[in-house]
Design a protein around this motif. Sequence first.
Motif, PDB file in Angstrom:
ATOM      1  N   PRO A 292       0.800  -1.233   0.000  1.00 46.17           N
ATOM      2  CA  PRO A 292       0.000   0.000   0.000  1.00 46.17           C
ATOM      3  C   PRO A 292       0.827   1.275   0.000  1.00 46.17           C
ATOM      4  CG  PRO A 292      -0.970  -1.590   1.496  1.00 46.17           C
ATOM      5  CD  PRO A 292       0.341  -2.188   1.042  1.00 46.17           C
ATOM      6  N   SER A 293       2.049   1.214   0.543  1.00 41.20           N
ATOM      7  CA  SER A 293       2.901   2.412   0.569  1.00 41.20           C
ATOM      8  C   SER A 293       3.328   2.841  -0.834  1.00 41.20           C
ATOM      9  CB  SER A 293       4.142   2.157   1.431  1.00 41.20           C
ATOM     10  OG  SER A 293       4.880   1.040   0.959  1.00 41.20           O
ATOM     11  N   TYR A 294       3.175   1.964  -1.787  1.00 43.86           N
ATOM     12  CA  TYR A 294       3.510   2.307  -3.181  1.00 43.86           C
ATOM     13  C   TYR A 294       2.705   3.522  -3.651  1.00 43.86           C
ATOM     14  CZ  TYR A 294       3.469   1.911  -8.308  1.00 43.86           C
ATOM     15  OH  TYR A 294       3.547   2.175  -9.648  1.00 43.86           O
ATOM     16  N   TYR A 295       1.463   3.624  -3.213  1.00 38.96           N
ATOM     17  CA  TYR A 295       0.580   4.674  -3.704  1.00 38.96           C
ATOM     18  C   TYR A 295       0.866   6.032  -3.072  1.00 38.96           C
ATOM     19  CZ  TYR A 295      -1.742   0.454  -5.212  1.00 38.96           C
ATOM     20  OH  TYR A 295      -1.995  -0.778  -5.777  1.00 38.96           O
ATOM     21  N   THR A 296       1.685   6.056  -2.021  1.00 39.58           N
ATOM     22  CA  THR A 296       1.986   7.316  -1.332  1.00 39.58           C
ATOM     23  C   THR A 296       3.467   7.682  -1.359  1.00 39.58           C
ATOM     24  OG1 THR A 296       2.141   6.147   0.802  1.00 39.58           O
ATOM     25  CG2 THR A 296       0.000   7.090   0.205  1.00 39.58           C
ATOM     26  N   THR A 297       4.327   6.810  -1.883  1.00 32.58           N
ATOM     27  CA  THR A 297       5.752   7.117  -1.928  1.00 32.58           C
ATOM     28  C   THR A 297       6.001   8.352  -2.771  1.00 32.58           C
ATOM     29  OG1 THR A 297       7.954   6.293  -2.535  1.00 32.58           O
ATOM     30  CG2 THR A 297       6.123   5.593  -3.909  1.00 32.58           C
ATOM     31  N   ARG A 298       7.034   9.109  -2.418  1.00 34.00           N
ATOM     32  CA  ARG A 298       7.413  10.289  -3.199  1.00 34.00           C
ATOM     33  C   ARG A 298       8.090   9.904  -4.510  1.00 34.00           C
ATOM     34  NH1 ARG A 298      11.055  14.001  -1.765  1.00 34.00           N
ATOM     35  NH2 ARG A 298      12.164  12.651  -0.317  1.00 34.00           N
ATOM     36  N   ALA A 299       8.549   8.677  -4.593  1.00 39.64           N
ATOM     37  CA  ALA A 299       9.205   8.229  -5.824  1.00 39.64           C
ATOM     38  C   ALA A 299       8.200   8.143  -6.957  1.00 39.64           C
ATOM     39  CB  ALA A 299       9.858   6.863  -5.599  1.00 39.64           C
ATOM     40  N   ASP A 300       8.702   8.315  -8.162  1.00 38.61           N
ATOM     41  CA  ASP A 300       7.849   8.191  -9.338  1.00 38.61           C
ATOM     42  C   ASP A 300       7.287   6.772  -9.409  1.00 38.61           C
ATOM     43  OD1 ASP A 300       7.148   9.377 -12.163  1.00 38.61           O
ATOM     44  OD2 ASP A 300       7.933   7.364 -12.523  1.00 38.61           O
ATOM     45  N   LYS A 301       5.969   6.666  -9.572  1.00 39.94           N
ATOM     46  CA  LYS A 301       5.317   5.349  -9.544  1.00 39.94           C
ATOM     47  C   LYS A 301       5.781   4.466 -10.692  1.00 39.94           C
ATOM     48  CE  LYS A 301       2.702   6.830  -6.126  1.00 39.94           C
ATOM     49  NZ  LYS A 301       3.093   8.258  -6.138  1.00 39.94           N
ATOM     50  N   VAL A 302       5.917   5.042 -11.873  1.00 43.26           N
ATOM     51  CA  VAL A 302       6.437   4.262 -13.004  1.00 43.26           C
ATOM     52  C   VAL A 302       7.901   3.913 -12.750  1.00 43.26           C
ATOM     53  CG1 VAL A 302       6.885   4.256 -15.484  1.00 43.26           C
ATOM     54  CG2 VAL A 302       4.809   5.330 -14.599  1.00 43.26           C
ATOM     55  N   GLY A 303       8.642   4.848 -12.171  1.00 42.36           N
ATOM     56  CA  GLY A 303      10.050   4.613 -11.884  1.00 42.36           C
ATOM     57  C   GLY A 303      10.270   3.452 -10.930  1.00 42.36           C
ATOM     58  N   VAL A 304       9.423   3.329  -9.918  1.00 40.95           N
ATOM     59  CA  VAL A 304       9.528   2.200  -8.990  1.00 40.95           C
ATOM     60  C   VAL A 304       9.417   0.890  -9.759  1.00 40.95           C
ATOM     61  CG1 VAL A 304       8.391   0.984  -7.090  1.00 40.95           C
ATOM     62  CG2 VAL A 304       8.688   3.464  -6.978  1.00 40.95           C
ATOM     63  N   LEU A 305       8.465   0.827 -10.686  1.00 39.69           N
ATOM     64  CA  LEU A 305       8.288  -0.407 -11.454  1.00 39.69           C
ATOM     65  C   LEU A 305       9.400  -0.594 -12.482  1.00 39.69           C
ATOM     66  CD1 LEU A 305       4.409  -0.421 -11.849  1.00 39.69           C
ATOM     67  CD2 LEU A 305       5.824  -1.705 -10.236  1.00 39.69           C
ATOM     68  N   ARG A 306       9.935   0.496 -13.032  1.00 42.31           N
ATOM     69  CA  ARG A 306      11.118   0.350 -13.897  1.00 42.31           C
ATOM     70  C   ARG A 306      12.252  -0.311 -13.128  1.00 42.31           C
ATOM     71  NH1 ARG A 306       9.798   5.510 -16.308  1.00 42.31           N
ATOM     72  NH2 ARG A 306      10.889   6.548 -14.598  1.00 42.31           N
ATOM     73  N   HIS A 307      12.442   0.123 -11.881  1.00 42.57           N
ATOM     74  CA  HIS A 307      13.484  -0.444 -11.019  1.00 42.57           C
ATOM     75  C   HIS A 307      13.228  -1.932 -10.779  1.00 42.57           C
ATOM     76  CE1 HIS A 307      16.391  -0.234  -7.560  1.00 42.57           C
ATOM     77  NE2 HIS A 307      15.630  -1.232  -7.130  1.00 42.57           N
ATOM     78  N   GLU A 308      11.987  -2.274 -10.446  1.00 47.04           N
ATOM     79  CA  GLU A 308      11.666  -3.678 -10.164  1.00 47.04           C
ATOM     80  C   GLU A 308      11.810  -4.552 -11.408  1.00 47.04           C
ATOM     81  OE1 GLU A 308      11.463  -4.694  -7.159  1.00 47.04           O
ATOM     82  OE2 GLU A 308      11.505  -2.641  -6.401  1.00 47.04           O
ATOM     83  N   ILE A 309      11.448  -4.028 -12.559  1.00 46.94           N
ATOM     84  CA  ILE A 309      11.637  -4.780 -13.796  1.00 46.94           C
ATOM     85  C   ILE A 309      13.124  -5.012 -14.039  1.00 46.94           C
ATOM     86  CG2 ILE A 309      11.370  -4.706 -16.319  1.00 46.94           C
ATOM     87  CD1 ILE A 309       8.749  -3.121 -15.806  1.00 46.94           C
ATOM     88  N   GLY A 310      13.951  -4.043 -13.623  1.00 48.88           N
ATOM     89  CA  GLY A 310      15.394  -4.240 -13.718  1.00 48.88           C
ATOM     90  C   GLY A 310      15.816  -5.509 -12.995  1.00 48.88           C
ATOM     91  N   HIS A 311      15.271  -5.743 -11.808  1.00 47.89           N
ATOM     92  CA  HIS A 311      15.581  -6.982 -11.082  1.00 47.89           C
ATOM     93  C   HIS A 311      15.087  -8.201 -11.851  1.00 47.89           C
ATOM     94  CE1 HIS A 311      17.207  -4.907  -7.722  1.00 47.89           C
ATOM     95  NE2 HIS A 311      16.061  -4.450  -7.237  1.00 47.89           N
TER      96      HIS A 311
END
Length: 306
Positions: free
Chosen positions: A223-242
């Motif tokens: 749930p913290s994904y929806y309130t993080t200051r980080a760019d929402k698409v950027g978070v998933l770009r990072h995870e796709i990197g993994h």
Amino acid sequence: MKTFLITFTLAILCHACAQEKKDKASDLVYLNSSANLDKQNEFYQDSLIEFDDSNKVYFDQSIGFDRFINRYDTVIIDQEIFFIVQGDLLLDMDEMVDYYSTYFNDTTQYEKLVIDVLPDGKINKMPNADQLTYAVVRSSFPSENEYKSVVRYMAEATRNWSDILPEKVAFKHLSYLDDQLRPSQQHPDVTFTIRHYNSGGKFVAAAFFPHYSKYRWKVRIDPSYYTTRADKVGVLRHEIGHILGFRHEHIRAEAPIDCPREDDTTFDPLTSYDKVSVMHYPCGGFGDLNLAFTEKDIKGSRLIYN
């Protein structure tokens, strides 16, 4: 068992994964609770014997396994216990046993990113990367808005990766399965699934590496994904990197001292250090909350997926 991995600035991990320590000034919380991070960092310092000018790290091998695993936060998913390591990865007990043996390796180096290969000489990267499929498990999300947000952000993040690796990496959302699949369910047509999971803020999102067992190929959204200051698409770009096998950039010796450290096997460079890489946490004044691709990210990833 020997650990095999490849890192670029991005880096491909093969078997055992290591913990992260977090820059507490940043609220890009991929990482564990601050209390647990304090415990992890204290353990790191206590077990450290030497961090010399050649950037080799030596650890006290007398540290017991119980104390070792006690520094990690845990979550229970589908009745199985997972340890949160590197801030956004989940390891089961068997993997923690393997990592414990590699953690105390007196040849660990931090001055470079590395390429390791499997015993047959092959790089451990995501197989069939040009035909990756996924489903977003609608029933796992508390609301339709959250589900639709993840669908939208994931579509953009996957498209971003495909754009920099044309014809080499491609994703397809099998949306017709979103309503059919349960959170713990697998499907032969799907490479991985994305589901909501409330970790209590222990991570924002958690992904997997290509060497994980197929039943572990899931991306979990807190749930913290929806309130993080980080760019929402950027978070998933990072995870796709993994998912594609790339590791964190801030493990390098060039990163600020207060950036998280990971303890793994030796690695060699594909690019020079990139302080704003998509795979770099915001720490020590480096990193970028947009988690966008840099020229070095693109160059490094094309060396692997070519």
